[in-house]
Design an enzyme around this catalytic site. Structure first.
Site, PDB file in Angstrom:
ATOM      1  N   ASP A  16       0.830  -1.206   0.000  1.00  0.00           N
ATOM      2  CA  ASP A  16       0.000   0.000   0.000  1.00  0.00           C
ATOM      3  C   ASP A  16       0.864   1.257   0.000  1.00  0.00           C
ATOM      4  OD1 ASP A  16      -2.321   1.449  -0.022  1.00  0.00           O
ATOM      5  OD2 ASP A  16      -2.844   1.089   2.070  1.00  0.00           O
ATOM      6  N   HIS A  33       3.323   3.280  -8.846  1.00  0.00           N
ATOM      7  CA  HIS A  33       3.134   1.858  -9.132  1.00  0.00           C
ATOM      8  C   HIS A  33       4.374   1.254  -9.801  1.00  0.00           C
ATOM      9  CE1 HIS A  33      -0.847   2.077  -7.650  1.00  0.00           C
ATOM     10  NE2 HIS A  33      -1.364   2.737  -8.667  1.00  0.00           N
ATOM     11  N   LEU A 127      11.560 -20.518  -3.390  1.00  0.00           N
ATOM     12  CA  LEU A 127      10.619 -19.533  -2.846  1.00  0.00           C
ATOM     13  C   LEU A 127       9.277 -19.758  -3.549  1.00  0.00           C
ATOM     14  CD1 LEU A 127      10.099 -16.835  -1.216  1.00  0.00           C
ATOM     15  CD2 LEU A 127      10.810 -15.609  -3.277  1.00  0.00           C
TER      16      LEU A 127
HETATM   17  C1  FPP Z   1      -1.486   0.248  -3.450  1.00  0.00           C
HETATM   18  O1  FPP Z   1      -1.081   1.574  -3.509  1.00  0.00           O
HETATM   19  C2  FPP Z   1      -1.042  -0.454  -4.580  1.00  0.00           C
HETATM   20  C3  FPP Z   1      -1.800  -1.001  -5.568  1.00  0.00           C
HETATM   21  C4  FPP Z   1      -3.257  -0.946  -5.666  1.00  0.00           C
HETATM   22  C5  FPP Z   1      -1.144  -1.695  -6.654  1.00  0.00           C
HETATM   23  C6  FPP Z   1       0.012  -2.528  -6.252  1.00  0.00           C
HETATM   24  C7  FPP Z   1       0.846  -2.710  -7.390  1.00  0.00           C
HETATM   25  C8  FPP Z   1       2.192  -2.788  -7.363  1.00  0.00           C
HETATM   26  C9  FPP Z   1       3.037  -2.773  -6.172  1.00  0.00           C
HETATM   27  C10 FPP Z   1       2.906  -2.865  -8.606  1.00  0.00           C
HETATM   28  C11 FPP Z   1       2.772  -4.009  -9.448  1.00  0.00           C
HETATM   29  C12 FPP Z   1       2.677  -5.318  -8.853  1.00  0.00           C
HETATM   30  C13 FPP Z   1       2.828  -6.409  -9.573  1.00  0.00           C
HETATM   31  C14 FPP Z   1       2.569  -7.748  -9.009  1.00  0.00           C
HETATM   32  C15 FPP Z   1       3.300  -6.338 -10.946  1.00  0.00           C
HETATM   33  P1  FPP Z   1      -2.212   2.665  -3.632  1.00  0.00           P
HETATM   34  O2  FPP Z   1      -2.357   3.024  -5.071  1.00  0.00           O
HETATM   35  O3  FPP Z   1      -3.430   2.166  -2.950  1.00  0.00           O
HETATM   36  O4  FPP Z   1      -1.579   3.856  -2.862  1.00  0.00           O
HETATM   37  P2  FPP Z   1      -2.381   4.940  -2.044  1.00  0.00           P
HETATM   38  O5  FPP Z   1      -3.049   4.199  -0.923  1.00  0.00           O
HETATM   39  O6  FPP Z   1      -1.304   5.849  -1.573  1.00  0.00           O
HETATM   40  O7  FPP Z   1      -3.342   5.570  -2.973  1.00  0.00           O
END
Ligand code: FPP
Length: 239
Positions: A16, A33, A127
């Site tokens: 997150d 991201h 893993l």
């Molecule tokens: C949460 O941050 C993150 C996500 C909804 C996407 C997670 C994706 C990645 C870490 C990248 C790609 C992963 C893979 C497996 C390729 P948020 O957008 O909710 O952040 P915020 O809470 O600050 O808005």
């Protein structure tokens, strides 16, 4: 890192804070991201080095489709690239990759890449890496229950024989041990529909650090904290 550290067998992470991290830098959420994705690659290496055997990450929830079209498209592009690249990473780390969640909602080419990656890595055991995509725990349980009910209706199973073990075999996480430690980055204190059944006994660790900044030192901090709790309530894990 402390000597004799008891490393959790299975760590689950709610990734997150990518969006807020990017915003704080005056950058678009998509940049967060991209950095979050890069960090995931690094963290996989650290998990392997530390001797963690199972890692499960929450990358896209059943609720995440509600984000702006631009953000969802950006994430799909990231998944496409990552799933392709992940074949090399799986080979390097000798890691088995599985996707949990209902992948039928993704474009066919993404589903094909997922199957290709899972198939390519199926014999690795160094893993075990689970990526939750279009995942929601309630959705997973309902999908499992539908199959279970169908098998009962077809007389393949007797309802009287349904116990925890049999039920778990209908979940996306079948054959994957329950997480020992759950880490959520970026300050929120919620489970957000992640592995509800599987985390009945899991220790929780919350940190304000955003996912792109969650590095090896932060991971060790989380494991050390887990160790202290584990020692205090010890006995069970050593069995
Ligand atoms: C949460 O941050 C993150 C996500 C909804 C996407 C997670 C994706 C990645 C870490 C990248 C790609 C992963 C893979 C497996 C390729 P948020 O957008 O909710 O952040 P915020 O809470 O600050 O808005």
């Amino acid at each position: 890192m402390e000597e004799n550290m008891n490393v959790p067998n299975h760590i689950a992470i709610i990734l997150d804070g990518n969006g807020r991290w990017a915003k704080a830098k005056g950058m678009p959420r998509s940049y967060g991201h991209v950095k979050g994705c890069a960090n995931l690659e690094t963290i996989c290496d650290h998990m392997k080095d530390l001797g963690v055997k199972y890692l499960t990450v929450y990358a896209f929830s059943t609720e995440n489709w509600k984000r702006s079209r631009e953000e969802v498209e950006g994430l799909m592009k990231l998944f496409r690239n990552y799933l392709k690249k992940c074949i090399k990473i799986a080979e390097k780390n000798r890691m088995r990759v599985k996707v949990i969640g209902d992948i039928t909602a993704f474009d066919q080419d993404i589903q094909d890449r997922i199957r290709e990656l899972e198939n390519f890595s199926k014999d690795y055991t160094e893993l075990h890496f689970q990526i939750a995509l279009n995942y929601g725990s309630r959705d997973e349980i309902l999908r499992g229950v539908r199959r279970l009910a169908q098998d009962a209706a077809d007389k393949k199973i007797d309802p009287a024989q349904i116990d925890e073990g049999l039920f778990e075999s209908y979940l996306d996480t079948a054959e994957i041990p329950d997480p020992d430690l759950m880490i959520r980055t970026s300050g929120e204190l919620r489970l957000s529909n992640f592995l509800l059944w599987q985390m009945a006994y899991t220790e929780f660790y919350f940190t304000d650090v955003a996912w792109p900044d969650f590095d090896k030192a932060e991971l060790i901090k989380a494991i050390e904290k887990y160790n202290k709790r584990d020692r205090r309530y010890g006995g069970v894990k050593e069995e």
